[in-house]
Design a protein around this motif. Structure first.
Motif, PDB file in Angstrom:
ATOM      1  N   LEU A  85       0.850  -1.189   0.000  1.00  0.00           N
ATOM      2  CA  LEU A  85       0.000   0.000   0.000  1.00  0.00           C
ATOM      3  C   LEU A  85       0.884   1.238   0.000  1.00  0.00           C
ATOM      4  O   LEU A  85       1.829   1.328   0.791  1.00  0.00           O
ATOM      5  CB  LEU A  85      -0.903   0.016   1.233  1.00  0.00           C
TER       6      LEU A  85
ATOM      7  N   GLY B  84       0.810   5.667  -0.309  1.00  0.00           N
ATOM      8  CA  GLY B  84       0.002   6.871  -0.294  1.00  0.00           C
ATOM      9  C   GLY B  84       0.469   7.825   0.786  1.00  0.00           C
ATOM     10  O   GLY B  84       1.534   7.630   1.395  1.00  0.00           O
TER      11      GLY B  84
ATOM     12  N   ARG C 221      -8.377  -7.825  -5.755  1.00  0.00           N
ATOM     13  CA  ARG C 221      -7.903  -6.567  -6.337  1.00  0.00           C
ATOM     14  C   ARG C 221      -9.029  -5.538  -6.405  1.00  0.00           C
ATOM     15  O   ARG C 221      -8.830  -4.358  -6.076  1.00  0.00           O
ATOM     16  CB  ARG C 221      -7.326  -6.839  -7.726  1.00  0.00           C
TER      17      ARG C 221
ATOM     18  N   GLN D  81      -9.079  -1.937  -4.383  1.00  0.00           N
ATOM     19  CA  GLN D  81      -9.156  -0.652  -5.083  1.00  0.00           C
ATOM     20  C   GLN D  81     -10.354   0.162  -4.618  1.00  0.00           C
ATOM     21  O   GLN D  81     -10.250   1.380  -4.408  1.00  0.00           O
ATOM     22  CB  GLN D  81      -9.227  -0.900  -6.591  1.00  0.00           C
TER      23      GLN D  81
ATOM     24  N   GLU E 296      -9.666   3.707  -2.459  1.00  0.00           N
ATOM     25  CA  GLU E 296      -9.828   4.923  -3.271  1.00  0.00           C
ATOM     26  C   GLU E 296     -10.197   6.155  -2.444  1.00  0.00           C
ATOM     27  O   GLU E 296      -9.610   7.229  -2.645  1.00  0.00           O
ATOM     28  CB  GLU E 296     -10.882   4.675  -4.352  1.00  0.00           C
TER      29      GLU E 296
ATOM     30  N   THR F 167      -3.031   3.617  -2.981  1.00  0.00           N
ATOM     31  CA  THR F 167      -3.028   2.609  -4.052  1.00  0.00           C
ATOM     32  C   THR F 167      -2.481   1.291  -3.535  1.00  0.00           C
ATOM     33  O   THR F 167      -1.696   1.257  -2.581  1.00  0.00           O
ATOM     34  CB  THR F 167      -2.175   3.067  -5.248  1.00  0.00           C
TER      35      THR F 167
ATOM     36  N   SER G   3      -0.662  -2.429  -4.811  1.00  0.00           N
ATOM     37  CA  SER G   3      -0.043  -3.270  -5.837  1.00  0.00           C
ATOM     38  C   SER G   3       0.282  -4.613  -5.204  1.00  0.00           C
ATOM     39  O   SER G   3       0.417  -4.721  -3.980  1.00  0.00           O
ATOM     40  CB  SER G   3       1.216  -2.619  -6.418  1.00  0.00           C
TER      41      SER G   3
ATOM     42  N   THR H 111       6.617  -5.202  -8.192  1.00  0.00           N
ATOM     43  CA  THR H 111       6.122  -5.002  -6.828  1.00  0.00           C
ATOM     44  C   THR H 111       6.892  -5.857  -5.840  1.00  0.00           C
ATOM     45  O   THR H 111       7.224  -5.406  -4.731  1.00  0.00           O
ATOM     46  CB  THR H 111       4.625  -5.341  -6.759  1.00  0.00           C
TER      47      THR H 111
END
Length: 780
Positions: free
Chosen positions: A74, A76, A186, A190, A194, A199, A201, A442
């Protein structure tokens, strides 16, 4: 005998065409059985479950969820990440495809029990501090160990990043390639992240397999129609009647359907290998049909009546096709004896499919021709064959100047041989899978930031002493960067610590009361702080003594789910210093891990078995195939010189292709296996068709033979090359390697057929007539 059998089949088809075609209802109905055969479109269906390392891995995966590990990175704004993690964990845990969601280790729980966990030296220092207060060396030792402990077992977080370890319910290898397990995870991630501006991956095999499929399928949806269109445009150069093209497609489709049904009935399942073997059937089946069509057209051009044309086509060219089908199909069936499921499945499907394709074509085409002839369906002249005038000229030069051609060939073969030391086999799946897989990048990020990778080596032991030993050994080995287990929670001297704390419990309580009384009398804040520092280790010891040492039965879920097996086993996870998907590196790691504990396993061991080069049975299979092809050609052609000539195109063309590829840095891989049978099958067929025509028409000039047979060879080469050329744009190194192999090898086999074969035919003064025919001519 073969000629009589083919002629009899042909006459039956001509006499009763509708009956023959109606009889095809039986195999068509049988092929419908494919619709009820269970499908195993998983990677596990391609693995040799009898291989000891593969068997060990799947046993561990089934028991401990090793194959479902899905690390999630994660990223952000730092201030939003913790809230995002708090929302995401329950959202993922609610999915039925998720087994568990692990995150940070429970540091608060561990800290409360730290006196039971630290090393004996640190425990002694702790006790000294609690009893005596001012012990600078003891304080420094304890502080250093606690800092090291937190660095090793601390939160899986860095500024701007968090790591969640999701464990899927099922091993990704066991799932069908189109399973929606990972896409669901996934999509939830997401949607949940959001609003936080965070984000996600993913790394691990669940992500790799799905991303591989998505990237490949999207491109193949575009490239597939382009490839088919190119083949149809080329086929229209030799046959412009759509009904004939449909008549060719039907036998090939029947052979695919019956083959799949037969394998499903025999094995009980169909795998991904059967889904791709149709490439071989349509490639070699089109080869069969093109030669028959062109021979039929040639016979009609000579003015013969329809019946004679068909019989000469089936008895003449049909015999060459039978020889090619027998050699290639039989070779595939020998490959089916390999213990590796990839080779077994490919061999079984290819062998049965090719022989059925020949049978259906040789029976159905004469019947279709007869019906069209009766209905007077107009035949339009085909376009001129590509390159044919140049190839016939080359054949004439080679026949009349054999030494020059063979000299050039010898130099090229020597150059190719010199390239053998440069041959490479790609052992790294990262360079075989699609270039658009993001999970690999990743995984590299996760390893760089957290020292973890998606494919740890796992050891399960029943005793704490053994768990401690294994953990220490992994920590000492430089191949492994990080080791995780709960062995650190269960020190060897826990009983002695318990007795010691019980013995000093009364004195600790008296000291605590004394220090608290002193603190109450102090007015200076600095003095009170010093008293607090002296009380802190004492309180921690007392609190830990009340809690008691950690036990397997009272571990928090975060620890027990990750490090305790279903029967209380201790699980040790060792993460490689240089993680990746390279089977050669995996072999080194496996030997090191199993030297520490013989039951160590990892998904890396599967890579080693799946794409590694350790296949001791391969030499025997190759030898058996070579001997079989040789025996079939001897039985068919009878004369050693003719057998040698038939093998010349595939031997020289394939070896020359090998030289070019080796010198250019080409790397073979497991996916290239699909292209090799096509190259060898078409290469063998080229030589067989030319030699058979030499036997049929011994007095015809070599350029006439090449002009006749060469048209078919050119078209089969062109159609196959056209069908695979689009694969060069797949952005998938494995698939691209098939295209490169065929685009280099097939033209070289064609070139060898029209240059090297005529040169040897001239030099060896081969009489194409069978011995009894030659003797009759001499007597005359």
């Amino acid at each position: 005998m073969i000629t009589k059998l083919l002629t009899s089949v042909c006459r039956l088809a001509l006499a009763r065409p509708w009956l023959v075609l109606a009889a095809m209802v039986v195999p068509a109905v049988f092929s419908l059985y494919t619709l009820v055969v269970p499908l195993d479109f998983s990677f596990a269906g391609l693995m040799n479950r009898q291989h000891p390392e593969v068997a060990r891995y799947f046993e561990a995966s089934d028991r401990y969820g090793l194959g479902g590990l899905l690390p999630m990175l994660l990223e952000g704004p730092e201030e939003r990440l913790d809230a995002a993690v708090s929302d995401l964990r329950p959202a993922l845990a609610s999915l039925d495809v998720v087994e568990s969601v692990a995150g940070d280790l429970p540091l608060e729980w561990i800290t409360e029990r730290a006196p039971w966990i630290v090393s004996p030296r640190a425990f002694d220092a702790w006790v000294e501090l609690a009893r005596n207060g001012e012990e600078p060396e003891a304080a420094a030792l304890l502080e250093a160990e606690l800092a090291d402990f937190e660095a090793h077992h601390g939160p899986q977080r860095v500024d701007g990043s968090r790591l969640l370890l999701v464990v899927m319910q099922e091993d990704s290898f066991e799932l069908a390639l189109d399973a929606d397990h990972f896409p669901r995870v996934r999509e939830v991630a997401q949607r949940t992240l959001e609003p936080h501006g965070v984000t996600a991956s993913f790394a691990g095999m669940p992500a790799i397999i799905t991303q591989e499929q998505e990237a490949t399928i999207d491109r193949m949806r575009l490239l597939g129609p382009i490839s088919l269109l190119a083949v149809l445009l080329l086929l229209r150069r030799i046959e412009r009647r759509v009904v004939i093209l449909v008549g060719i497609a039907v036998p090939m489709l029947l052979s695919v359907g019956v083959t799949l049904a037969a394998i499903g009935l025999w094995d009980g399942t169909l795998t991904i290998m059967e889904s791709v073997f149709g490439v071989m059937i349509f490639g070699l089946g089109a080869d069969f049909a093109i030669h028959l069509l062109l021979r039929m057209r040639e016979e009609r051009a000579r003015g013969r009546d329809f019946r004679a044309c068909v019989e000469r086509t089936i008895a003449g060219t049909g015999r060459g096709i039978l020889s090619g089908a027998a050699t290639t199909g039989g070779a595939f069936l020998i490959v089916a004896f390999a213990p590796d499921p990839v080779f077994y499945r490919l061999g079984l499907a290819g062998g049965i499919g090719l022989l059925l394709c020949f049978a259906f074509l040789i029976v159905m085409l004469p019947a279709e021709w007869a019906i069209l002839e009766r209905r007077q369906v107009a035949d339009r002249a085909p376009a001129r064959a590509l390159l044919l005038p140049m190839l016939t000229t080359l054949a004439r030069i080679a026949y009349h100047r054999p030494l020059a051609i063979l000299g050039i060939t010898a130099l090229f073969m020597a150059w190719s041989a010199a390239g053998l030391p440069h041959s490479r086999y790609e052992t790294n799946l990262e360079r075989v899978f699609s270039r658009e897989i993001r999970a690999v990048a990743t995984a590299a990020k996760i390893h760089e930031r957290f020292g973890l990778d998606p494919g740890p080596w796992l050891v399960a032991v029943s005793e704490a002493d053994e768990a401690r030993r294994v953990t220490r050994e992994f920590d000492r080995d430089p191949l492994f960067e990080r080791t995780e287990s709960v062995a650190f929670l269960f020190p060897e001297d826990v009983l002695q610590r318990s007795e010691r704390l019980a013995a000093i419990g009364h004195s600790l309580e008296e000291r605590r009361r004394k220090l608290e009384g002193m603190r109450a009398l102090l007015a200076d804040a600095g003095d009170r702080e010093r008293i607090d520092d002296a009380i802190a280790p004492l309180l921690a010891l007392q609190h830990a003594a009340r809690l008691g040492p950690p036990k397997v039965g009272n571990l928090p879920p975060t620890l027990s789910e990750r490090f305790i097996g279903p029967d209380g086993e201790f699980l040790i996870l060792a993460f490689a210093s240089e993680p990746g998907l390279d089977s050669a590196a995996a072999a080194v790691e496996r030997r090191a891990a199993q030297a520490i504990h013989p039951d160590a396993t990892s998904i890396s061991a599967v890579f080693e078995a799946l794409i590694g080069t350790d296949r001791p049975w391969l030499g025997k299979i190759n030898l058996a195939v070579a001997l079989f092809v040789l025996l079939v050609l001897i039985a068919d052609l009878r004369r050693p010189k003719l057998v040698f000539l038939a093998l010349i195109p595939v031997l020289t063309g394939s070896f020359a292709a090998l030289g070019i590829l080796n010198w250019s840095g080409f790397a073979f891989n497991t996916v290239t296996l699909v292209g090799i049978p096509l190259l060898l099958g078409l290469g063998v067929d080229d030589g067989i068709h030319i030699v058979h025509r030499l036997m049929e028409e011994p007095d015809r000039p070599i350029e006439g033979v090449i002009a006749s047979v060469g048209r078919g060879i050119v078209m089969t080469t062109a159609t196959t090359c056209a069908s695979v050329a689009a694969l060069l744009f797949s952005r998938h190194p494995g698939i691209e390697s098939i295209a490169i192999l065929l685009l280099v090898g097939l033209p070289l086999c064609l070139l060898a057929s029209v240059a090297v074969l005529p040169a040897f035919a001239s030099l060896l003064r081969v009489s194409a007539s069978p011995p009894h025919v030659a003797a009759g001519r001499n007597e005359a």
